[in-house]
Design a protein around this motif. Structure first.
Motif, PDB file in Angstrom:
ATOM      1  N   SER A   1       0.713  -1.288   0.076  1.00 53.28           N
ATOM      2  CA  SER A   1       0.032   0.071   0.099  1.00 53.28           C
ATOM      3  C   SER A   1       0.677   1.212   0.013  1.00 53.28           C
ATOM      4  CB  SER A   1      -0.833   0.143   1.221  1.00 53.28           C
ATOM      5  OG  SER A   1      -0.317   0.440   2.463  1.00 53.28           O
ATOM      6  N   LYS A   2       2.009   1.087   0.244  1.00 50.01           N
ATOM      7  CA  LYS A   2       3.092   2.327   0.432  1.00 50.01           C
ATOM      8  C   LYS A   2       3.330   2.776  -1.257  1.00 50.01           C
ATOM      9  CE  LYS A   2       3.662   1.091   4.713  1.00 50.01           C
ATOM     10  NZ  LYS A   2       2.925   1.887   5.634  1.00 50.01           N
ATOM     11  N   PRO A   3       3.048   4.102  -1.263  1.00 48.63           N
ATOM     12  CA  PRO A   3       3.137   4.758  -2.772  1.00 48.63           C
ATOM     13  C   PRO A   3       4.307   4.825  -3.225  1.00 48.63           C
ATOM     14  CG  PRO A   3       2.616   6.292  -1.120  1.00 48.63           C
ATOM     15  CD  PRO A   3       2.532   5.233  -0.316  1.00 48.63           C
ATOM     16  N   GLY A   4       5.482   4.913  -2.554  1.00 51.29           N
ATOM     17  CA  GLY A   4       6.674   5.000  -3.210  1.00 51.29           C
ATOM     18  C   GLY A   4       7.173   6.466  -3.430  1.00 51.29           C
ATOM     19  N   TRP A   5       8.357   6.788  -3.805  1.00 51.88           N
ATOM     20  CA  TRP A   5       8.995   8.064  -4.043  1.00 51.88           C
ATOM     21  C   TRP A   5       8.224   8.941  -5.078  1.00 51.88           C
ATOM     22  CZ3 TRP A   5      11.401   9.348  -8.505  1.00 51.88           C
ATOM     23  CH2 TRP A   5      12.000   8.386  -9.131  1.00 51.88           C
ATOM     24  N   ALA A   6       8.145   7.915  -6.296  1.00 51.18           N
ATOM     25  CA  ALA A   6       7.598   8.783  -7.207  1.00 51.18           C
ATOM     26  C   ALA A   6       6.067   9.335  -7.353  1.00 51.18           C
ATOM     27  CB  ALA A   6       7.769   7.679  -8.626  1.00 51.18           C
ATOM     28  N   LYS A   7       5.536   8.898  -6.469  1.00 50.95           N
ATOM     29  CA  LYS A   7       4.251   9.115  -6.029  1.00 50.95           C
ATOM     30  C   LYS A   7       3.935  10.848  -6.198  1.00 50.95           C
ATOM     31  CE  LYS A   7      -0.411   8.695  -5.150  1.00 50.95           C
ATOM     32  NZ  LYS A   7      -1.447   8.258  -6.157  1.00 50.95           N
ATOM     33  N   ARG A   8       5.021  11.473  -5.799  1.00 53.25           N
ATOM     34  CA  ARG A   8       4.758  12.906  -5.737  1.00 53.25           C
ATOM     35  C   ARG A   8       4.794  13.594  -7.084  1.00 53.25           C
ATOM     36  NH1 ARG A   8      10.136  11.882  -3.996  1.00 53.25           N
ATOM     37  NH2 ARG A   8      11.863  13.282  -4.975  1.00 53.25           N
TER      38      ARG A   8
ATOM     39  N   ARG B   1      13.248  11.324 -14.158  1.00 53.21           N
ATOM     40  CA  ARG B   1      14.384  10.511 -14.693  1.00 53.21           C
ATOM     41  C   ARG B   1      15.597  10.960 -14.078  1.00 53.21           C
ATOM     42  NH1 ARG B   1      12.949  11.030 -21.200  1.00 53.21           N
ATOM     43  NH2 ARG B   1      11.398   9.601 -21.206  1.00 53.21           N
ATOM     44  N   GLY B   2      15.672  12.245 -13.549  1.00 52.38           N
ATOM     45  CA  GLY B   2      16.856  12.523 -12.587  1.00 52.38           C
ATOM     46  C   GLY B   2      16.827  11.828 -11.278  1.00 52.38           C
ATOM     47  N   GLU B   3      15.750  11.718 -10.810  1.00 48.78           N
ATOM     48  CA  GLU B   3      15.461  11.008  -9.600  1.00 48.78           C
ATOM     49  C   GLU B   3      15.875   9.481  -9.809  1.00 48.78           C
ATOM     50  OE1 GLU B   3      14.658  10.612  -5.266  1.00 48.78           O
ATOM     51  OE2 GLU B   3      14.892  12.318  -6.624  1.00 48.78           O
ATOM     52  N   ARG B   4      15.606   8.820 -10.707  1.00 50.61           N
ATOM     53  CA  ARG B   4      15.715   7.444 -10.976  1.00 50.61           C
ATOM     54  C   ARG B   4      17.335   7.246 -11.065  1.00 50.61           C
ATOM     55  NH1 ARG B   4      13.426   5.663 -16.292  1.00 50.61           N
ATOM     56  NH2 ARG B   4      14.068   3.546 -15.341  1.00 50.61           N
ATOM     57  N   ALA B   5      17.952   8.263 -11.810  1.00 50.30           N
ATOM     58  CA  ALA B   5      19.364   8.126 -11.839  1.00 50.30           C
ATOM     59  C   ALA B   5      20.034   8.424 -10.572  1.00 50.30           C
ATOM     60  CB  ALA B   5      19.946   9.295 -12.927  1.00 50.30           C
ATOM     61  N   GLN B   6      19.822   9.334  -9.877  1.00 46.65           N
ATOM     62  CA  GLN B   6      20.382   9.209  -8.682  1.00 46.65           C
ATOM     63  C   GLN B   6      20.044   8.006  -7.694  1.00 46.65           C
ATOM     64  OE1 GLN B   6      19.048  12.824  -6.588  1.00 46.65           O
ATOM     65  NE2 GLN B   6      19.407  14.400  -8.434  1.00 46.65           N
ATOM     66  N   ARG B   7      18.851   7.714  -7.681  1.00 46.04           N
ATOM     67  CA  ARG B   7      18.746   6.451  -6.801  1.00 46.04           C
ATOM     68  C   ARG B   7      19.514   5.104  -7.418  1.00 46.04           C
ATOM     69  NH1 ARG B   7      14.204   7.348  -3.670  1.00 46.04           N
ATOM     70  NH2 ARG B   7      13.878   5.138  -3.373  1.00 46.04           N
TER      71      ARG B   7
END
Length: 315
Positions: free
Chosen positions: A97-104, A169-175
């Motif tokens: 049920s946790k939405p995850g970081w990309a939800k924002r 896409r930038g957040e994905r790269a950082q993670r």
């Protein structure tokens, strides 16, 4: 894997905050528990109405479980008695049920739900194969290249949301950079090293970044540059195969396919499940490309040759 069937083993739960993997684990468990019964049979036994489309998507692991109590209703209908197993499945439902970081980043018509699922699954993967023939793969992109490629490759209907897409896409790269332990193989075709869209200085910066990754022995990353003929069978713009840790609950591989802005997920299958023809087709395609793609040395030479083409001497 034997005869293209995944052994039914159960992986450890993922870290909280990403719904993708627990939803996938729960999906397999529910499918196995249902056995030969139809989804309609189970729904009829439920104490509250559950739509067929919702049940189907839950069993495929496609959606976040925003109402975990629905899983308790399903488990009751499936005849799962109270005890450790049922409690563990309910814990999976809560984690899913946790939405995850990309939800924002989610806004109407900007970041699609398929991207939310992909980012949630990426956070849990221990192995990934990424085939993105036309451009440098997203998580390997430099900021300048990412911005250039996003504006050049988005469909016209999506261009008003380019800034939002660039953020994701930038957040994905950082993670990805933070999760250096993820074993990754990236395959792109030779032409992608020369597609500068009129900004050669951006391409040079990107090529230098690729070369640093190739030469960094600390990163479990392999970049393979293939000739165009090798990827002719690949009709998709992006194809990603994700594998997950195996321990307690089954989490089969997932293959993500993006073709002209349309994204689909195909999950592997546990032992005893009938195979999905689409999944097997893409699995065979991925395996064939990885088997025949040039190795590290040849691929490094391709990157160096591209830099020389831009007038830059590489070590």
């Amino acid at each position: 894997m034997v005869n293209n069937v995944l052994a039914f083993r159960r992986p450890e739960p993922e870290p909280p905050g990403s719904w993708g993997m627990p939803a996938l684990q729960l999906a397999v468990e529910l499918k196995v528990l249902r056995g030969l019964r139809t989804q309609s049979d189970v729904r009829k036994a439920c104490k509250i109405p559950i739509s067929g489309s919702v049940y189907s998507r839950i069993e495929r692991g496609e959606i976040r479980i925003d109402k975990p109590h629905v899983i308790e209703v399903l488990l009751e209908a499936l005849g799962v008695p109270k005890g450790p197993r049922r409690q563990r499945l309910l814990e999976l439902a809560e984690a899913a049920s946790k939405p995850g970081w990309a939800k924002r980043f989610l806004q109407p018509d900007s970041v699609p739900e398929t991207m939310l699922r992909l980012t949630a699954l990426e956070d849990c993967a221990v192995r990934q194969i990424v085939i993105e023939p036309n451009v440098v793969s997203g998580v390997l992109q430099t900021p300048a290249y990412r911005e250039l490629i996003t504006h050049e490759t988005l469909l016209r209907s999506q261009r008003t949301h380019a800034d939002r897409v660039i953020e994701v896409r930038g957040e994905r790269a950082q993670r990805f950079e933070q999760r250096r332990w993820v074993h990754s193989t990236f395959v792109l075709q030779r032409g992608a090293l020369y597609a500068d869209f009129g900004r050669p200085e951006v391409m040079v910066e990107q090529l230098r970044a690729l070369l640093r990754m190739v030469d960094d022995e600390r990163m479990p990353v392999m970049i393979r540059v293939a000739p165009q003929a090798m990827l002719l069978r690949l009709q998709a713009a992006t194809l990603i195969r994700l594998s997950f840790p195996q321990a307690d609950f089954a989490a089969p591989d997932v293959i993500y396919v993006d073709t002209a802005g349309r994204s689909e997920f195909y999950r592997g299958f546990a032992e005893g499940e009938p195979p999905s023809d689409e999944y097997l087709d893409y699995q065979e395609l991925v395996d064939g490309i990885i088997k025949t793609a040039p190795g590290l040395r040849e691929s490094r030479e391709e990157i160096v040759a591209a830099l020389r083409r831009y007038g830059v001497q590489a070590p």
